[in-house]
Design a protein around this motif. Structure first.
Motif, PDB file in Angstrom:
ATOM      1  N   LEU A 142       7.508 -51.016   9.647  1.00  0.00           N
ATOM      2  CA  LEU A 142       7.216 -50.717  11.029  1.00  0.00           C
ATOM      3  C   LEU A 142       6.396 -49.238  10.840  1.00  0.00           C
ATOM      4  CD1 LEU A 142      10.896 -50.885  12.227  1.00  0.00           C
ATOM      5  CD2 LEU A 142       9.110 -52.539  12.516  1.00  0.00           C
ATOM      6  N   LEU A 143       5.340 -49.130  11.837  1.00  0.00           N
ATOM      7  CA  LEU A 143       4.409 -47.958  11.935  1.00  0.00           C
ATOM      8  C   LEU A 143       4.162 -47.446  13.287  1.00  0.00           C
ATOM      9  CD1 LEU A 143       1.331 -49.339   9.687  1.00  0.00           C
ATOM     10  CD2 LEU A 143       3.057 -47.866   8.980  1.00  0.00           C
ATOM     11  N   LEU A 144       4.517 -46.097  13.271  1.00  0.00           N
ATOM     12  CA  LEU A 144       4.445 -45.442  14.655  1.00  0.00           C
ATOM     13  C   LEU A 144       2.994 -44.903  14.731  1.00  0.00           C
ATOM     14  CD1 LEU A 144       5.873 -44.045  17.248  1.00  0.00           C
ATOM     15  CD2 LEU A 144       6.177 -42.103  15.699  1.00  0.00           C
ATOM     16  N   ALA A 145       2.233 -45.653  15.683  1.00  0.00           N
ATOM     17  CA  ALA A 145       0.906 -45.334  15.827  1.00  0.00           C
ATOM     18  C   ALA A 145       0.273 -46.115  17.169  1.00  0.00           C
ATOM     19  CB  ALA A 145      -0.010 -46.200  14.456  1.00  0.00           C
ATOM     20  N   ASP A 146      -0.607 -45.490  17.461  1.00  0.00           N
ATOM     21  CA  ASP A 146      -1.461 -45.738  18.994  1.00  0.00           C
ATOM     22  C   ASP A 146      -2.338 -46.614  18.454  1.00  0.00           C
ATOM     23  OD1 ASP A 146      -2.427 -45.887  21.064  1.00  0.00           O
ATOM     24  OD2 ASP A 146      -3.081 -43.707  21.337  1.00  0.00           O
ATOM     25  N   MET A 147      -2.381 -47.940  19.209  1.00  0.00           N
ATOM     26  CA  MET A 147      -3.470 -48.858  18.641  1.00  0.00           C
ATOM     27  C   MET A 147      -4.840 -48.664  19.274  1.00  0.00           C
ATOM     28  SD  MET A 147      -2.166 -52.079  21.150  1.00  0.00           S
ATOM     29  CE  MET A 147      -1.820 -51.877  22.710  1.00  0.00           C
ATOM     30  N   GLY A 148      -4.582 -47.791  20.256  1.00  0.00           N
ATOM     31  CA  GLY A 148      -6.054 -47.365  20.846  1.00  0.00           C
ATOM     32  C   GLY A 148      -6.890 -46.081  20.000  1.00  0.00           C
ATOM     33  N   GLN A 149      -6.223 -45.842  19.138  1.00  0.00           N
ATOM     34  CA  GLN A 149      -6.912 -45.119  17.970  1.00  0.00           C
ATOM     35  C   GLN A 149      -7.343 -45.923  16.643  1.00  0.00           C
ATOM     36  OE1 GLN A 149      -4.568 -41.682  16.928  1.00  0.00           O
ATOM     37  NE2 GLN A 149      -4.847 -41.081  19.317  1.00  0.00           N
ATOM     38  N   GLY A 150      -7.167 -47.064  16.547  1.00  0.00           N
ATOM     39  CA  GLY A 150      -7.609 -48.047  15.464  1.00  0.00           C
ATOM     40  C   GLY A 150      -6.211 -48.195  14.723  1.00  0.00           C
ATOM     41  N   LEU A 151      -6.460 -49.155  14.015  1.00  0.00           N
ATOM     42  CA  LEU A 151      -5.162 -49.807  13.261  1.00  0.00           C
ATOM     43  C   LEU A 151      -5.151 -49.051  11.742  1.00  0.00           C
ATOM     44  CD1 LEU A 151      -5.181 -53.469  14.101  1.00  0.00           C
ATOM     45  CD2 LEU A 151      -3.965 -51.605  15.160  1.00  0.00           C
ATOM     46  N   GLY A 152      -6.288 -48.846  11.159  1.00  0.00           N
ATOM     47  CA  GLY A 152      -6.303 -48.039   9.801  1.00  0.00           C
ATOM     48  C   GLY A 152      -5.778 -49.089   8.865  1.00  0.00           C
ATOM     49  N   LEU A 153      -6.095 -50.074   8.766  1.00  0.00           N
ATOM     50  CA  LEU A 153      -5.463 -51.066   7.647  1.00  0.00           C
ATOM     51  C   LEU A 153      -6.957 -51.530   6.794  1.00  0.00           C
ATOM     52  CD1 LEU A 153      -3.265 -53.403   9.386  1.00  0.00           C
ATOM     53  CD2 LEU A 153      -2.574 -51.466   7.974  1.00  0.00           C
ATOM     54  N   ARG A 154      -6.549 -51.801   5.592  1.00  0.00           N
ATOM     55  CA  ARG A 154      -7.721 -52.026   4.637  1.00  0.00           C
ATOM     56  C   ARG A 154      -8.370 -53.398   5.298  1.00  0.00           C
ATOM     57  NH1 ARG A 154      -5.203 -52.900  -1.168  1.00  0.00           N
ATOM     58  NH2 ARG A 154      -7.385 -53.575  -1.492  1.00  0.00           N
ATOM     59  N   PRO A 155      -9.700 -53.479   4.831  1.00  0.00           N
ATOM     60  CA  PRO A 155     -10.704 -54.587   5.483  1.00  0.00           C
ATOM     61  C   PRO A 155     -10.041 -55.971   4.900  1.00  0.00           C
ATOM     62  CG  PRO A 155     -11.934 -53.040   4.655  1.00  0.00           C
ATOM     63  CD  PRO A 155     -10.566 -52.535   4.197  1.00  0.00           C
ATOM     64  N   GLY A 156      -9.833 -57.101   5.642  1.00  0.00           N
ATOM     65  CA  GLY A 156      -9.674 -58.465   5.142  1.00  0.00           C
ATOM     66  C   GLY A 156      -8.276 -58.612   4.531  1.00  0.00           C
ATOM     67  N   VAL A 157      -7.180 -57.910   4.841  1.00  0.00           N
ATOM     68  CA  VAL A 157      -5.896 -58.160   4.155  1.00  0.00           C
ATOM     69  C   VAL A 157      -4.705 -58.871   5.111  1.00  0.00           C
ATOM     70  CG1 VAL A 157      -6.195 -56.275   2.680  1.00  0.00           C
ATOM     71  CG2 VAL A 157      -5.016 -55.894   4.900  1.00  0.00           C
ATOM     72  N   ILE A 158      -5.110 -59.186   6.489  1.00  0.00           N
ATOM     73  CA  ILE A 158      -4.320 -59.588   7.235  1.00  0.00           C
ATOM     74  C   ILE A 158      -4.682 -61.129   7.568  1.00  0.00           C
ATOM     75  CG2 ILE A 158      -3.218 -59.519   9.529  1.00  0.00           C
ATOM     76  CD1 ILE A 158      -2.546 -57.112   7.800  1.00  0.00           C
ATOM     77  N   ASP A 159      -3.801 -62.004   7.459  1.00  0.00           N
ATOM     78  CA  ASP A 159      -3.819 -63.337   7.608  1.00  0.00           C
ATOM     79  C   ASP A 159      -3.858 -63.725   9.073  1.00  0.00           C
ATOM     80  OD1 ASP A 159      -3.925 -63.592   4.741  1.00  0.00           O
ATOM     81  OD2 ASP A 159      -1.827 -63.928   4.827  1.00  0.00           O
ATOM     82  N   GLY A 160      -3.245 -63.013  10.008  1.00  0.00           N
ATOM     83  CA  GLY A 160      -3.041 -63.310  11.549  1.00  0.00           C
ATOM     84  C   GLY A 160      -2.367 -62.091  12.034  1.00  0.00           C
ATOM     85  N   ALA A 161      -2.702 -62.174  13.642  1.00  0.00           N
ATOM     86  CA  ALA A 161      -2.280 -61.012  14.330  1.00  0.00           C
ATOM     87  C   ALA A 161      -1.821 -61.664  15.748  1.00  0.00           C
ATOM     88  CB  ALA A 161      -3.001 -59.974  14.288  1.00  0.00           C
ATOM     89  N   ILE A 162      -0.453 -60.907  16.246  1.00  0.00           N
ATOM     90  CA  ILE A 162      -0.134 -61.461  17.543  1.00  0.00           C
ATOM     91  C   ILE A 162       0.259 -60.278  18.154  1.00  0.00           C
ATOM     92  CG2 ILE A 162       0.958 -63.579  16.461  1.00  0.00           C
ATOM     93  CD1 ILE A 162       3.662 -62.235  17.096  1.00  0.00           C
TER      94      ILE A 162
END
Length: 340
Positions: A142-162
């Motif tokens: 779990l991450l406390l973050a504002d998605m309107g400021q960007g996700l801040g994850l490494r490129p190409g590491v996520i297999d899918g998003a919902i």
């Protein structure tokens, strides 16, 4: 001339009528002292959460617990998440995938991801919601973050998003520094970078109007995504659900979209679409497909094309009129440097 008693009665009548008129215009704002607050009539819709308060304020401790303990909300969240996984079209190879749950809340949608055997990372801006998720021992990170400021994850590491009922919050400016278009740009840009090539993102959202829907889709397409909007139950005012299905990368055969669901879980056919006969344009098309289209960079054009030749010509005109004009030198019409 009216007596003081008559003048007071006229002023009192005008004051009462003005207060009644103001209350009617405000749609039932503050009630007059001594009166009971107006109850919501049967059939009157509750205002949307997006227009009541920012998400981190609206979903406080009491609202977060009420949201999580509602059996109706739990059933709806589970059903929408299962439909999002179906649209995600993950390969059935038995290998767990790393998924992103944007606006995870108290982890209701994450439970469905865990039941399907996937690992997940949850984003949410409400600390109260994440506290409830920790109490319920959600298995995702779990991450406390504002998605309107960007996700801040490494490129190409996520297999899918919902995302379930979260993206529409970005269309509102809750602070003076918020710009909905820039926040959507930051969100979709960071989402495109963190997804693996060919991965999908399924974002279920409730747009308040057509302009909001167009703004969300346009921001996604400008970030480089291919895909479109899938609408389930388009002829139902309550069961209608919109899913933005995006593919990371250029359009291909794998990025083709399924049709939205009609009635009794069946796919909508042409006959079902024309049964209504109401001529509703929103229900006539259940799938909108958009191509990947990055905007071309605008070429910088000089607004004021006033060079040395224009300046010399202007000075010559002033001399003809008898004006005092400084003599021409090698510095005439020379552009100043940005520093001294």
């Amino acid at each position: 001339m009216k007596s003081p008693v008559e003048r007071r009665s006229v002023v009192g009548t005008l004051g009462e009528s003005r207060r009644e008129h103001t209350t009617d215009l405000c749609g039932g704002g503050e009630e007059r002292r001594g009166e009971k607050p107006r109850r919501r009539q049967r059939g009157e819709r509750m205002p949307r959460p997006e227009v009541q308060a920012p998400p981190e304020i609206f979903y406080n401790d009491s609202e977060a617990r009420k949201y999580t303990t509602s059996s109706r909300i739990i059933e709806i969240q589970s059903r929408i998440t299962e439909r999002a996984l179906e649209l995600l079209a993950l390969p059935n190879d038995g290998v767990p995938k790393l998924l992103l749950d944007i606006g995870c809340g108290s982890g209701l949608s994450g439970e469905t991801l865990t039941e399907q055997g996937h690992h997940w990372i949850g984003y949410d801006i409400s600390k109260s919601m994440l506290d409830v998720a920790l109490e319920r021992e959600a298995e995702g990170d779990l991450l406390l973050a504002d998605m309107g400021q960007g996700l801040g994850l490494r490129p190409g590491v996520i297999d899918g998003a919902i995302s379930i009922s979260a993206v529409q919050w970005l269309c509102n400016a809750d602070k003076s520094c918020h710009n909905p278009r820039l926040r959507l740009k930051a969100f979709f840009g960071s989402l495109y970078r963190c997804l693996a090539r060919g991965a999908r993102a399924v974002l279920q959202f409730y747009a308040d109007n057509v302009k909001q829907s167009e703004m969300i889709v346009t921001a996604a397409m400008r970030a480089g995504f291919a895909g479109g909007v899938v609408v389930d139950w388009p002829h139902s005012s309550k069961a209608k659900k919109s899913y933005l299905v995006l593919t990371c990368g250029p359009p291909s055969l794998n990025s083709s979209l399924p049709k939205g669901k009609g009635q009794d879980g069946a796919m909508c056919s042409d006959d079902d679409e024309s049964d209504d006969g109401s001529g509703d344009e929103d229900g006539a098309q259940t799938v909108g497909i958009y191509e990947r289209n990055r905007p071309k960079k605008r070429q910088k054009t000089k607004k004021n094309c006033k060079g040395k030749a224009w300046l010399l010509n202007k000075k010559e005109q002033l001399r003809r009129r008898g004006r005092e004009v400084p003599a021409d030198t090698k510095y005439t019409g020379r552009k100043r440097k940005s520093y001294f």
